[in-house]
Design a protein around this motif. Structure first.
Motif, PDB file in Angstrom:
ATOM      1  N   ASP A 172       0.851  -1.187   0.000  1.00  0.00           N
ATOM      2  CA  ASP A 172       0.000   0.000   0.000  1.00  0.00           C
ATOM      3  C   ASP A 172       0.889   1.241   0.000  1.00  0.00           C
ATOM      4  N   TRP A 173       0.884   2.020  -1.094  1.00  0.00           N
ATOM      5  CA  TRP A 173       1.651   3.271  -1.120  1.00  0.00           C
ATOM      6  C   TRP A 173       0.815   4.438  -0.608  1.00  0.00           C
ATOM      7  N   GLN A 174      -0.494   4.348  -0.734  1.00  0.00           N
ATOM      8  CA  GLN A 174      -1.365   5.472  -0.374  1.00  0.00           C
ATOM      9  C   GLN A 174      -1.269   5.819   1.104  1.00  0.00           C
ATOM     10  N   ARG A 175      -1.209   4.811   1.954  1.00  0.00           N
ATOM     11  CA  ARG A 175      -1.123   5.058   3.400  1.00  0.00           C
ATOM     12  C   ARG A 175       0.178   5.805   3.719  1.00  0.00           C
ATOM     13  N   ALA A 176       1.292   5.398   3.110  1.00  0.00           N
ATOM     14  CA  ALA A 176       2.569   6.095   3.324  1.00  0.00           C
ATOM     15  C   ALA A 176       2.516   7.507   2.744  1.00  0.00           C
ATOM     16  N   TRP A 177       1.848   7.681   1.617  1.00  0.00           N
ATOM     17  CA  TRP A 177       1.736   8.998   0.978  1.00  0.00           C
ATOM     18  C   TRP A 177       0.921   9.940   1.870  1.00  0.00           C
ATOM     19  N   ASP A 178      -0.125   9.418   2.481  1.00  0.00           N
ATOM     20  CA  ASP A 178      -1.001  10.229   3.336  1.00  0.00           C
ATOM     21  C   ASP A 178      -0.376  10.560   4.686  1.00  0.00           C
ATOM     22  N   ASN A 179       0.679   9.855   5.089  1.00  0.00           N
ATOM     23  CA  ASN A 179       1.322  10.065   6.382  1.00  0.00           C
ATOM     24  C   ASN A 179       2.169  11.335   6.325  1.00  0.00           C
ATOM     25  N   ASP A 180       1.712  12.397   6.963  1.00  0.00           N
ATOM     26  CA  ASP A 180       2.434  13.673   6.965  1.00  0.00           C
ATOM     27  C   ASP A 180       3.688  13.652   7.827  1.00  0.00           C
ATOM     28  N   ASP A 181       3.817  12.646   8.688  1.00  0.00           N
ATOM     29  CA  ASP A 181       4.963  12.569   9.592  1.00  0.00           C
ATOM     30  C   ASP A 181       6.164  11.853   8.979  1.00  0.00           C
ATOM     31  N   SER A 182       5.983  11.259   7.822  1.00  0.00           N
ATOM     32  CA  SER A 182       7.064  10.502   7.200  1.00  0.00           C
ATOM     33  C   SER A 182       7.064  10.725   5.687  1.00  0.00           C
ATOM     34  N   HIS A 183       8.244  10.723   5.119  1.00  0.00           N
ATOM     35  CA  HIS A 183       8.378  10.811   3.668  1.00  0.00           C
ATOM     36  C   HIS A 183       8.970   9.531   3.098  1.00  0.00           C
ATOM     37  N   GLU A 184       8.973   8.475   3.901  1.00  0.00           N
ATOM     38  CA  GLU A 184       9.552   7.203   3.491  1.00  0.00           C
ATOM     39  C   GLU A 184       8.609   6.433   2.569  1.00  0.00           C
ATOM     40  N   LEU A 185       9.181   5.808   1.567  1.00  0.00           N
ATOM     41  CA  LEU A 185       8.442   4.854   0.749  1.00  0.00           C
ATOM     42  C   LEU A 185       8.043   3.668   1.619  1.00  0.00           C
ATOM     43  N   PRO A 186       7.044   2.903   1.199  1.00  0.00           N
ATOM     44  CA  PRO A 186       6.685   1.703   1.971  1.00  0.00           C
ATOM     45  C   PRO A 186       7.904   0.789   2.149  1.00  0.00           C
ATOM     46  N   GLU A 187       7.971   0.130   3.306  1.00  0.00           N
ATOM     47  CA  GLU A 187       9.101  -0.744   3.637  1.00  0.00           C
ATOM     48  C   GLU A 187       9.343  -1.815   2.581  1.00  0.00           C
ATOM     49  N   GLU A 188       8.269  -2.369   2.028  1.00  0.00           N
ATOM     50  CA  GLU A 188       8.401  -3.429   1.026  1.00  0.00           C
ATOM     51  C   GLU A 188       9.140  -2.931  -0.213  1.00  0.00           C
ATOM     52  N   VAL A 189       8.894  -1.680  -0.584  1.00  0.00           N
ATOM     53  CA  VAL A 189       9.567  -1.078  -1.735  1.00  0.00           C
ATOM     54  C   VAL A 189      11.053  -0.920  -1.448  1.00  0.00           C
ATOM     55  N   LEU A 190      11.377  -0.358  -0.301  1.00  0.00           N
ATOM     56  CA  LEU A 190      12.778  -0.132   0.063  1.00  0.00           C
ATOM     57  C   LEU A 190      13.545  -1.450   0.205  1.00  0.00           C
ATOM     58  N   ALA A 191      12.883  -2.498   0.672  1.00  0.00           N
ATOM     59  CA  ALA A 191      13.537  -3.801   0.803  1.00  0.00           C
ATOM     60  C   ALA A 191      13.831  -4.406  -0.573  1.00  0.00           C
ATOM     61  N   HIS A 192      12.969  -4.162  -1.542  1.00  0.00           N
ATOM     62  CA  HIS A 192      13.130  -4.743  -2.881  1.00  0.00           C
ATOM     63  C   HIS A 192      14.123  -3.962  -3.730  1.00  0.00           C
ATOM     64  N   LEU A 193      14.088  -2.640  -3.637  1.00  0.00           N
ATOM     65  CA  LEU A 193      14.950  -1.799  -4.468  1.00  0.00           C
ATOM     66  C   LEU A 193      16.161  -1.360  -3.648  1.00  0.00           C
ATOM     67  N   THR A 194      17.205  -2.102  -3.712  1.00  0.00           N
ATOM     68  CA  THR A 194      18.422  -1.806  -2.953  1.00  0.00           C
ATOM     69  C   THR A 194      19.428  -1.089  -3.856  1.00  0.00           C
ATOM     70  N   TRP A 195      18.936  -0.193  -4.673  1.00  0.00           N
ATOM     71  CA  TRP A 195      19.757   0.537  -5.632  1.00  0.00           C
ATOM     72  C   TRP A 195      20.601   1.597  -4.934  1.00  0.00           C
ATOM     73  N   ASP A 196      21.734   1.906  -5.526  1.00  0.00           N
ATOM     74  CA  ASP A 196      22.563   3.024  -5.099  1.00  0.00           C
ATOM     75  C   ASP A 196      21.785   4.314  -5.364  1.00  0.00           C
ATOM     76  N   ASP A 197      21.939   5.323  -4.520  1.00  0.00           N
ATOM     77  CA  ASP A 197      21.202   6.582  -4.695  1.00  0.00           C
ATOM     78  C   ASP A 197      21.478   7.258  -6.034  1.00  0.00           C
ATOM     79  N   ASN A 198      22.623   7.000  -6.641  1.00  0.00           N
ATOM     80  CA  ASN A 198      22.948   7.611  -7.940  1.00  0.00           C
ATOM     81  C   ASN A 198      22.438   6.809  -9.129  1.00  0.00           C
ATOM     82  N   SER A 199      21.799   5.669  -8.887  1.00  0.00           N
ATOM     83  CA  SER A 199      21.276   4.857  -9.984  1.00  0.00           C
ATOM     84  C   SER A 199      20.228   5.640 -10.767  1.00  0.00           C
ATOM     85  N   LYS A 200      20.384   5.642 -12.086  1.00  0.00           N
ATOM     86  CA  LYS A 200      19.427   6.329 -12.960  1.00  0.00           C
ATOM     87  C   LYS A 200      18.129   5.537 -13.012  1.00  0.00           C
TER      88      LYS A 200
END
Length: 164
Positions: free
Chosen positions: A73-101
């Motif tokens: 669910d991305w909508q719940r994270a998007w609606d959370n004004d206290d956090s700007h983090e992507l959902p945990e499942e997304v961050l666990a799957h995409l372990t890309w370097d910050d400079n990755s295009k």
């Protein structure tokens, strides 16, 4: 010409929204593609058959259910004004370097290039316009498909199939 100026981009408002300000360095890393270049990349990386994310069919990797490993669910994270983090499942799957295009793909002729770090910090801006979009990398196979219903499909893409 591969890019258009952000100021000329038809959806620039999503990056200028006062409730979600973006710093100047990140704005410089948000590069809308020209229609021609977006169309080329879409054909090469996504589909040679359709123009929109709701039109995928047999032969398009986003249509293949084997592409998608889980849904979050991305909508719940998007609606959370206290956090700007992507959902945990997304961050666990995409372990890309910050400079990755990465490419954020709204439709065939509307794609944006940025880097993973910029996208992670500003993903809520990208999803102001949430009528379905893909996040891909030209060099990595992990992918996301953001749905209008507030869910995100998390998976690993196969190469686009050539037109028959």
């Amino acid at each position: 010409m591969n890019y258009i100026e952000l100021e000329s981009y038809s959806r620039k408002w999503i990056f200028n929204h006062k409730s979600l300000p973006i710093n100047a360095e990140d704005l410089a890393n948000i590069k809308p593609f020209s229609k021609e270049r977006a169309g080329q990349l879409w054909s090469q990386l996504i589909s040679s058959q359709c123009n929109f994310t709701d039109q995928f069919s047999k032969g398009d990797w986003p249509h293949d259910q084997k592409t998608w490993l889980l849904e979050a669910d991305w909508q719940r994270a998007w609606d959370n004004d206290d956090s700007h983090e992507l959902p945990e499942e997304v961050l666990a799957h995409l372990t890309w370097d910050d400079n990755s295009k990465v490419y954020f793909c709204y439709e065939r002729f509307n794609m944006i290039e940025t880097n993973w770090g910029t996208f992670k910090r500003n993903w809520k801006n990208f999803l102001f316009y949430d009528d379905g979009a893909l996040l891909i990398s030209a060099k990595r196979k992990e992918t996301l498909s953001f749905k209008e219903n507030g869910s995100v499909l998390i998976g690993t893409r196969a190469p686009a199939q050539p037109a028959k």
